[in-house]
Design an enzyme around this catalytic site. Structure first.
Site, short mmCIF file in Angstrom:
data_model
loop_
_atom_site.label_atom_id
_atom_site.label_comp_id
_atom_site.label_asym_id
_atom_site.label_seq_id
_atom_site.Cartn_x
_atom_site.Cartn_y
_atom_site.Cartn_z
N GLU A 110 0.88 -1.20 0.23
CA GLU A 110 0.31 0.18 -0.15
C GLU A 110 0.98 1.22 0.36
OE1 GLU A 110 -2.70 -0.13 2.98
OE2 GLU A 110 -3.35 -1.76 2.58
N HIS A 224 -9.07 10.43 2.66
CA HIS A 224 -8.52 8.67 1.69
C HIS A 224 -8.40 9.57 0.83
CE1 HIS A 224 -8.10 4.84 -0.03
NE2 HIS A 224 -7.78 4.08 1.50
N ARG A 272 0.18 8.71 1.47
CA ARG A 272 -2.76 8.97 1.82
C ARG A 272 -1.80 10.75 1.46
NH1 ARG A 272 -5.09 5.42 5.80
NH2 ARG A 272 -4.06 4.28 4.09
N HIS A 331 -11.02 10.67 6.12
CA HIS A 331 -10.84 9.00 6.30
C HIS A 331 -10.88 8.59 7.89
CE1 HIS A 331 -9.73 5.22 5.33
NE2 HIS A 331 -8.59 5.32 5.90
N ARG A 366 -1.25 9.70 8.81
CA ARG A 366 -0.61 8.21 8.41
C ARG A 366 -0.82 6.80 7.89
NH1 ARG A 366 -4.46 3.86 8.57
NH2 ARG A 366 -5.60 4.67 8.28
C1 SIN Z 1 -7.36 0.95 2.51
O1 SIN Z 1 -7.88 -0.58 2.69
O2 SIN Z 1 -6.96 1.86 1.64
C2 SIN Z 1 -7.54 1.88 4.11
C3 SIN Z 1 -7.10 1.53 4.93
C4 SIN Z 1 -6.43 2.36 5.63
O3 SIN Z 1 -7.11 3.49 6.53
O4 SIN Z 1 -4.54 2.39 6.53
#
Ligand code: SIN
Length: 479
Positions: A110, A224, A272, A331, A366
């Protein structure tokens, strides 16, 4: 009025609250009070953890970088070093994580991670599995629960916290306790549009503020980048997990151009805050209310991401064939109630854990999939601390501080935050919002929490992480 007692009362039953409660189940008389399921159940991507050939120091490095250096190195070290043990404990409590044919945990990549490091369940249904496993374990162990009870007060005595007050199916209820643990999640519906479920609106922050506990990092509200653009401008928007980008999905502008490669060396897997700001910019440049996520080259996308596929189906979008409309939405609160390494707040008897807390692990932004992890690790630490020593019941008479709600004021507060305290903020907009909100903070808890966010944002004079100052002209155009 129902009057109850417990050694420890835990407010909230997501991953953080249940980790505290299950850790205390055999040593203390613990009572879990909740009002709904919270955000855990909706988490998709997974849990970041350095396993196999990975190194917790690399996980720490990525966490520090994502947080733009404002995280506390010691808090981060604890998070990443204790992660493997807490994930193993979660599995021992019954969580079924995705594995390959040899039984090895699958790991996805991610944003902000330098390698695949995120374990998951049901493809993109990690939170649902974590929630199911912890609640099933709680049922098996006979954990005391008070469900459907909205906590709106903290009992104070002798300079500390002595219990809670709330309203549930049984009417008004008070619980006297040696320790109160707030695990109420983030601030989601303090904003108009959020990935958080209805009911998550900063209640724990409001209680802490009323009681006089310190809060920190409130300006760092994470958006997000890829909530599903359903056409709704407010309420809960379905998440489109960034694990999709880890699997090869690409963000595109209206004319089909991929725009992340020119923004950051990690392109679509940038941290993010960077991706959310770039999506906002692409939307402005195109004059659209969303950008597009291209998942067409992700192998077996519907099978690997069933939660996202179902949400797309609901709006008539085929995840495997169509471009998915996405937009940023509130988010995660990176700051929160200030806590030490064991979840203790600045008020004796009051603890906080998970998203509601600022344990120092997130800094200005985060890292992906560090949130379920924080609940597991710091929940375990609060349980360890309260197992070792239970605070003495505070002496003296009890007074109760309560939070108020006014739906009309709350709606205006949501609009003000969306306009003035979103991905980009201006000094003028923040000042305007603070003036309105602070005058109403005593009348409504959404205004109280929103005022804390804009106050912190006004105090932070430089752009960093989730706090970005932009020209006021840009914001005026957006209104
Ligand atoms: C996601 O699945 O994109 C969110 C996971 C997160 O909030 O770290």
């Amino acid at each position: 009025m129902t009057e109850l007692h417990a050694d420890v009362v835990v407010v909230g039953s997501g991953v953080a609250g249940m980790s505290v409660a299950l850790g205390l189940a055999t040593t203390r008389d613990v009572l879990v009070v909740d009002d709904g399921d919270g955000s855990t159940r909706w988490a998709q991507g997974g849990i970041a953890v350095a396993l196999g050939g990975d190194d917790p120091r690399a996980h720490a490095h990525d966490t520090v970088l994502a947080g733009v250096g404002l995280g506390d190195p010691e808090a981060i070290r604890r998070l990443v070093e204790e992660a493997p043990h807490r994930v193993a404990e979660l599995v021992a409590r019954g969580a079924v994580l995705d594995r390959d044919a040899d039984g090895v945990l699958l790991r996805s990549r991610e944003g902000g991670h330098d390698r695949p490091r995120v374990v998951h369940a049901g493809g993109d249904a990690t939170g649902a599995e974590v929630w199911r496993a912890l609640h099933a374990h709680a049922d098996r162990t006979g954990l005391r629960r008070l469900r459907g009870t909205q906590v709106d007060g903290l009992a104070l005595a002798g300079g500390g916290v002595a219990g809670i007050a709330g309203t549930g199916p049984q009417g008004r209820v008070t619980v006297r306790a040696n320790a109160v643990v707030l695990a109420t999640g983030g601030v989601g519906h303090v904003y108009a549009a959020t990935t958080n479920p209805v009911g998550v609106r900063g209640q724990g922050i409001a209680l802490a503020l009323r009681a006089g506990a310190a809060v920190t990092g409130m300006e760092f509200v994470q958006f997000h980048p890829t909530a599903l653009a359903t056409g709704d401008r407010s309420g809960q928007l379905p998440l489109v997990t960034e694990a999709l980008r880890g699997a090869g999905a690409v963000l595109r502008a209206r004319d089909g151009t991929p725009f992340m490669a020119e923004v950051h060396p990690l392109a679509d897997l940038a941290p993010r805050d960077v991706v959310a700001a770039a999506v906002l910019r692409a939307m402005r440049d195109d004059g659209t209310d969303h950008a597009w996520l291209d998942c067409r080259d992700v192998d077996h996308v519907g099978r690997r991401f069933p939660t996202v596929r179902a949400a797309c189906d609901d709006i008539g979008v085929d995840l495997a064939r169509d471009l998915v409309p996405v937009r940023p939405a509130e988010h995660f609160l990176c700051g929160g109630i200030a806590t030490d390494a064991w979840g203790a707040t600045t008020l004796p008897g009051l603890y906080a854990v998970g998203e509601v807390a600022d344990a120092g692990v997130h800094g200005a932004n985060r890292l992906a999939s560090n949130s379920l992890l924080e609940g597991l690790v710091y929940g375990g630490r609060v349980a360890a601390a309260l197992t070792l020593e239970l605070p003495a019941a505070p002496p003296g008479p009890v007074t109760t501080v309560t939070t108020a709600t006014d739906p009309a004021l709350a709606r205006t507060a949501q609009t003000l935050l969306e306009t003035h305290a979103g991905i980009e903020r201006s000094r003028e907009g923040l000042a305007e919002a603070e003036s309105w909100l602070s005058q109403r903070a005593s009348l409504d808890s959404t205004c109280l929490v929103a005022a804390a966010i804009v106050r912190a944002a006004r105090a932070r004079t430089e752009s960093v992480g989730c706090h970005r100052l932009a020209a006021s002209r840009t914001l005026a155009a957006a209104r």
